[in-house]
Design an enzyme around this catalytic site. Structure first.
Site, PDB file in Angstrom:
ATOM      1  N   THR A   1      -4.679   5.270   3.408  1.00 16.82           N
ATOM      2  CA  THR A   1      -4.155   6.524   2.877  1.00 16.82           C
ATOM      3  C   THR A   1      -5.272   7.280   2.149  1.00 16.82           C
ATOM      4  O   THR A   1      -5.412   8.494   2.277  1.00 16.82           O
ATOM      5  CB  THR A   1      -2.991   6.256   1.914  1.00 16.82           C
TER       6      THR A   1
ATOM      7  N   THR B   1       1.118   3.586   2.238  1.00 17.12           N
ATOM      8  CA  THR B   1       1.721   3.902   3.530  1.00 17.12           C
ATOM      9  C   THR B   1       2.418   2.703   4.152  1.00 17.12           C
ATOM     10  O   THR B   1       3.527   2.824   4.679  1.00 17.12           O
ATOM     11  CB  THR B   1       0.647   4.427   4.510  1.00 17.12           C
TER      12      THR B   1
ATOM     13  N   ILE C   1       3.186  -1.774   4.029  1.00 20.70           N
ATOM     14  CA  ILE C   1       3.183  -3.073   3.347  1.00 20.70           C
ATOM     15  C   ILE C   1       2.700  -4.098   4.353  1.00 20.70           C
ATOM     16  O   ILE C   1       3.298  -4.258   5.423  1.00 20.70           O
ATOM     17  CB  ILE C   1       4.584  -3.443   2.824  1.00 20.70           C
ATOM     18  N   VAL C   2       1.594  -4.760   4.038  1.00 18.86           N
ATOM     19  CA  VAL C   2       1.048  -5.787   4.916  1.00 18.86           C
ATOM     20  C   VAL C   2       1.647  -7.136   4.526  1.00 18.86           C
ATOM     21  O   VAL C   2       1.631  -7.522   3.356  1.00 18.86           O
ATOM     22  CB  VAL C   2      -0.492  -5.849   4.815  1.00 18.86           C
TER      23      VAL C   2
ATOM     24  N   THR D   1      -9.363  24.320  20.146  1.00 20.23           N
ATOM     25  CA  THR D   1      -8.941  24.117  18.760  1.00 20.23           C
ATOM     26  C   THR D   1      -8.680  22.646  18.444  1.00 20.23           C
ATOM     27  O   THR D   1      -9.125  22.125  17.414  1.00 20.23           O
ATOM     28  CB  THR D   1      -7.681  24.956  18.465  1.00 20.23           C
TER      29      THR D   1
ATOM     30  N   ASP E   1      -5.773  -3.743  -4.817  1.00 22.04           N
ATOM     31  CA  ASP E   1      -6.296  -3.845  -3.455  1.00 22.04           C
ATOM     32  C   ASP E   1      -7.816  -3.810  -3.438  1.00 22.04           C
ATOM     33  O   ASP E   1      -8.461  -4.478  -2.622  1.00 22.04           O
ATOM     34  CB  ASP E   1      -5.723  -2.736  -2.567  1.00 22.04           C
ATOM     35  N   ARG E   2      -8.436  -3.049  -4.367  1.00 19.53           N
ATOM     36  CA  ARG E   2      -9.899  -3.026  -4.473  1.00 19.53           C
ATOM     37  C   ARG E   2     -10.424  -4.411  -4.851  1.00 19.53           C
ATOM     38  O   ARG E   2     -11.433  -4.874  -4.322  1.00 19.53           O
ATOM     39  CB  ARG E   2     -10.359  -2.044  -5.570  1.00 19.53           C
TER      40      ARG E   2
ATOM     41  N   GLY F   1       0.823  -1.203   0.000  1.00 21.88           N
ATOM     42  CA  GLY F   1       0.000   0.000   0.000  1.00 21.88           C
ATOM     43  C   GLY F   1       0.854   1.248   0.000  1.00 21.88           C
ATOM     44  O   GLY F   1       2.086   1.184   0.111  1.00 21.88           O
TER      45      GLY F   1
END
Length: 265
Positions: free
Chosen positions: A132, A10, A12-13, A184, A109-110, A8
């Site tokens: 992400t 962000t 890696i699995v 804030t 991935d989808r 991915g």
């Protein structure tokens, strides 16, 4: 034992699967500067850290949405296990009927997530991946992949907000105490967290109206566990959907690859 890897933007699995059981799931940071040797060492170390021996790995399947990293990871895997991985992409059997204008543009991935969900739930399905990017996709009866939406992810939104507004600080994405913030940080946290949840509720409502029927909702991804409890709709949280999908796709294609993986029943 099957080595399953999803690359991915962000993270890696990495996971090992034996007899349809996920033995472990781990994540390493996606880094476009790492070489195949570095990725090979990281993968080998991760296997050993979770008690998986390299000699027990009979095969590997990889999906990737980061082309610059894919070659390094793939070559690293070959150096570690001595086998060419199966790669999720055009020509691989998935069982999906992809009704997109350009089916080849659908991220691997989808496809993996849709295949995994279809193996466990009856369509129509609305599937969400909160990483992400926040993606929402629709799968209709008959394993028909209809399409979906792509939205900036939660952390991407936070980074964009703090980098462009000088007086807004960085924040942790803890659960907001209430919707109406009193300072804030709380205002930002509520806006991001409840705002994303409300967006998901609203998109699901519009998709179901377009379909003309209600759907089973399934979510995965790193931020899903934080956002889905804030949604008003009932959403099934599936932590391991990517690895489950890679396992299903592997079993659909292993015979064509002429290398059955023992224990992958």
């Amino acid at each position: 034992m099957l080595l399953a890897i999803d690359i991915g933007n962000t993270n890696i699995v990495i996971g090992c699967i034996h007899r349809d059981k996920i033995m472990f799931e781990a994540r390493i940071a996606t880094d476009r500067t790492r070489t195949s040797d570095q990725y090979g060492v990281e993968i080998k170390n991760m296997l050993e850290a979770y008690g998986a021996r390299v000699g027990d790995i009979c095969d590997c399947i990889i999906s990737s949405v980061v082309p610059p990293v894919f070659n390094s990871v793939c070559t690293g895997v070959i150096k570690v296990i001595g086998k060419q991985p199966i790669v999720v992409g055009p020509g691989l059997k998935t069982g999906l009927n992809i009704q997109m204008e350009v089916p080849s543009q659908v991220g691997s991935d989808r496809i993996v997530i849709a295949v995994a969900a279809l193996a466990e739930y009856r369509p129509p399905l609305i599937l969400m991946d909160l990483g992400t990017a926040t993606t929402i996709e629709v799968v209709a009866p008959g394993s028909v992949y209809l399409g979906g939406v792509i939205i900036p992810g939660v952390k991407v939104s936070v980074d964009a907000l703090t980098s462009r507004a000088a007086q807004l600080p960085g924040i942790s994405l803890d659960r907001p105490r209430q919707v109406i913030g009193k300072n804030t940080v709380d205002c930002m946290r509520s806006g991001i967290m409840y705002g994303t949840a409300a967006m998901i509720d609203g998109m699901v409502e519009r998709m179901e109206a377009e379909l003309g029927r209600s759907c089973t909702l399934v979510a995965t991804g790193g931020m899903a566990q934080f956002i889905t409890p804030l949604c008003r709709r009932e959403i099934i949280l599936e932590k391991d959907l990517l690895l489950k999908g890679l396992n299903v796709i592997y079993k659909k294609n292993r015979r064509a690859a002429d290398r059955p993986c023992a224990g992958q029943g």
